[in-house]
Write a protein that holds these residues in place. Structure first.
Motif, PDB file in Angstrom:
ATOM      1  N   MET A  19      53.904  42.291  40.376  1.00  0.00           N
ATOM      2  CA  MET A  19      53.279  41.854  39.130  1.00  0.00           C
ATOM      3  C   MET A  19      51.765  41.873  39.271  1.00  0.00           C
ATOM      4  N   MET A  20      51.091  42.370  38.230  1.00  0.00           N
ATOM      5  CA  MET A  20      49.637  42.380  38.200  1.00  0.00           C
ATOM      6  C   MET A  20      49.178  41.540  37.019  1.00  0.00           C
ATOM      7  N   SER A  21      48.031  40.925  37.188  1.00  0.00           N
ATOM      8  CA  SER A  21      47.466  40.182  36.072  1.00  0.00           C
ATOM      9  C   SER A  21      46.953  41.177  35.034  1.00  0.00           C
ATOM     10  N   ALA A  22      46.699  40.679  33.841  1.00  0.00           N
ATOM     11  CA  ALA A  22      46.171  41.539  32.786  1.00  0.00           C
ATOM     12  C   ALA A  22      44.833  42.134  33.214  1.00  0.00           C
ATOM     13  N   THR A  23      44.035  41.349  33.915  1.00  0.00           N
ATOM     14  CA  THR A  23      42.736  41.826  34.390  1.00  0.00           C
ATOM     15  C   THR A  23      42.921  42.962  35.382  1.00  0.00           C
ATOM     16  N   GLN A  24      43.854  42.817  36.295  1.00  0.00           N
ATOM     17  CA  GLN A  24      44.117  43.864  37.283  1.00  0.00           C
ATOM     18  C   GLN A  24      44.634  45.135  36.616  1.00  0.00           C
ATOM     19  N   ARG A  25      45.545  44.978  35.651  1.00  0.00           N
ATOM     20  CA  ARG A  25      46.075  46.158  34.945  1.00  0.00           C
ATOM     21  C   ARG A  25      44.966  46.886  34.195  1.00  0.00           C
ATOM     22  N   MET A  80      35.053  37.871  33.313  1.00  0.00           N
ATOM     23  CA  MET A  80      36.287  37.244  32.832  1.00  0.00           C
ATOM     24  C   MET A  80      36.348  35.771  33.254  1.00  0.00           C
ATOM     25  N   LEU A  81      35.964  35.482  34.484  1.00  0.00           N
ATOM     26  CA  LEU A  81      35.973  34.098  34.962  1.00  0.00           C
ATOM     27  C   LEU A  81      35.001  33.243  34.161  1.00  0.00           C
ATOM     28  N   ALA A  82      33.814  33.766  33.912  1.00  0.00           N
ATOM     29  CA  ALA A  82      32.824  33.023  33.131  1.00  0.00           C
ATOM     30  C   ALA A  82      33.344  32.748  31.726  1.00  0.00           C
ATOM     31  N   MET A  83      33.993  33.731  31.125  1.00  0.00           N
ATOM     32  CA  MET A  83      34.540  33.558  29.785  1.00  0.00           C
ATOM     33  C   MET A  83      35.649  32.503  29.785  1.00  0.00           C
ATOM     34  N   GLN A  84      36.518  32.560  30.788  1.00  0.00           N
ATOM     35  CA  GLN A  84      37.606  31.585  30.871  1.00  0.00           C
ATOM     36  C   GLN A  84      37.070  30.166  31.027  1.00  0.00           C
ATOM     37  N   LYS A  85      36.029  30.008  31.838  1.00  0.00           N
ATOM     38  CA  LYS A  85      35.425  28.688  32.011  1.00  0.00           C
ATOM     39  C   LYS A  85      34.802  28.194  30.710  1.00  0.00           C
ATOM     40  N   GLU A  86      34.215  29.122  29.960  1.00  0.00           N
ATOM     41  CA  GLU A  86      33.564  28.757  28.701  1.00  0.00           C
ATOM     42  C   GLU A  86      34.562  28.316  27.637  1.00  0.00           C
ATOM     43  N   ILE A  87      35.719  28.967  27.578  1.00  0.00           N
ATOM     44  CA  ILE A  87      36.673  28.641  26.521  1.00  0.00           C
ATOM     45  C   ILE A  87      37.689  27.564  26.905  1.00  0.00           C
ATOM     46  N   LYS A  88      37.716  27.170  28.175  1.00  0.00           N
ATOM     47  CA  LYS A  88      38.688  26.153  28.606  1.00  0.00           C
ATOM     48  C   LYS A  88      38.579  24.858  27.803  1.00  0.00           C
ATOM     49  N   LEU A 116      41.407  51.478  33.549  1.00  0.00           N
ATOM     50  CA  LEU A 116      40.055  51.979  33.286  1.00  0.00           C
ATOM     51  C   LEU A 116      39.484  52.750  34.472  1.00  0.00           C
ATOM     52  N   ASN A 117      40.217  52.730  35.577  1.00  0.00           N
ATOM     53  CA  ASN A 117      39.797  53.446  36.783  1.00  0.00           C
ATOM     54  C   ASN A 117      38.406  52.979  37.224  1.00  0.00           C
ATOM     55  N   ASN A 172      35.072  49.590  42.697  1.00  0.00           N
ATOM     56  CA  ASN A 172      35.167  48.222  43.228  1.00  0.00           C
ATOM     57  C   ASN A 172      34.031  47.354  42.696  1.00  0.00           C
ATOM     58  N   GLU A 173      32.838  47.919  42.583  1.00  0.00           N
ATOM     59  CA  GLU A 173      31.700  47.181  42.056  1.00  0.00           C
ATOM     60  C   GLU A 173      31.944  46.779  40.597  1.00  0.00           C
ATOM     61  N   GLN A 174      32.493  47.698  39.816  1.00  0.00           N
ATOM     62  CA  GLN A 174      32.802  47.405  38.414  1.00  0.00           C
ATOM     63  C   GLN A 174      33.906  46.362  38.310  1.00  0.00           C
ATOM     64  N   LYS A 175      34.896  46.454  39.204  1.00  0.00           N
ATOM     65  CA  LYS A 175      35.980  45.467  39.212  1.00  0.00           C
ATOM     66  C   LYS A 175      35.427  44.069  39.483  1.00  0.00           C
ATOM     67  N   ASP A 176      34.525  43.968  40.461  1.00  0.00           N
ATOM     68  CA  ASP A 176      33.935  42.668  40.785  1.00  0.00           C
ATOM     69  C   ASP A 176      33.150  42.117  39.605  1.00  0.00           C
TER      70      ASP A 176
END
Length: 83
Positions: A7-13, A32-40, A18-19, A22-26
């Protein structure tokens, strides 16, 4: 033997589709983490308002004005997340 893919997370998929490098993935993960913290806190407000709405709707004599206000609050919070 199990032939299922791990199983992969939506972010990983999304990163895989998008191919991304590694730098773009990071960078993507950080965004995504910043957005999740903002909307929590907003999601928490939605949960609290939904619980309050359930209480209002299950009352012996439901207060339609209070119910409508609670629904409006939930809607406004969802709109805030969508922005």
């Amino acid at each position: 033997m199990n032939n299922q893919m791990p199983m992969m997370s939506a972010t990983q998929r999304m990163a895989k589709e998008l191919n991304l490098t590694n730098e773009q993935k990071d960078a993507f993960k950080k965004i995504m983490l910043a957005m999740q913290k903002e909307i929590k806190p907003i999601r928490n407000e939605i949960g609290e308002a939904a619980a309050h709405l359930k209480t209002l709707t299950s009352a012996d004599t439901p207060d339609i004005n209070a119910i409508n206000k609670s629904i409006a609050k939930i809607g406004a919070s969802k709109i805030e997340i969508a922005k």
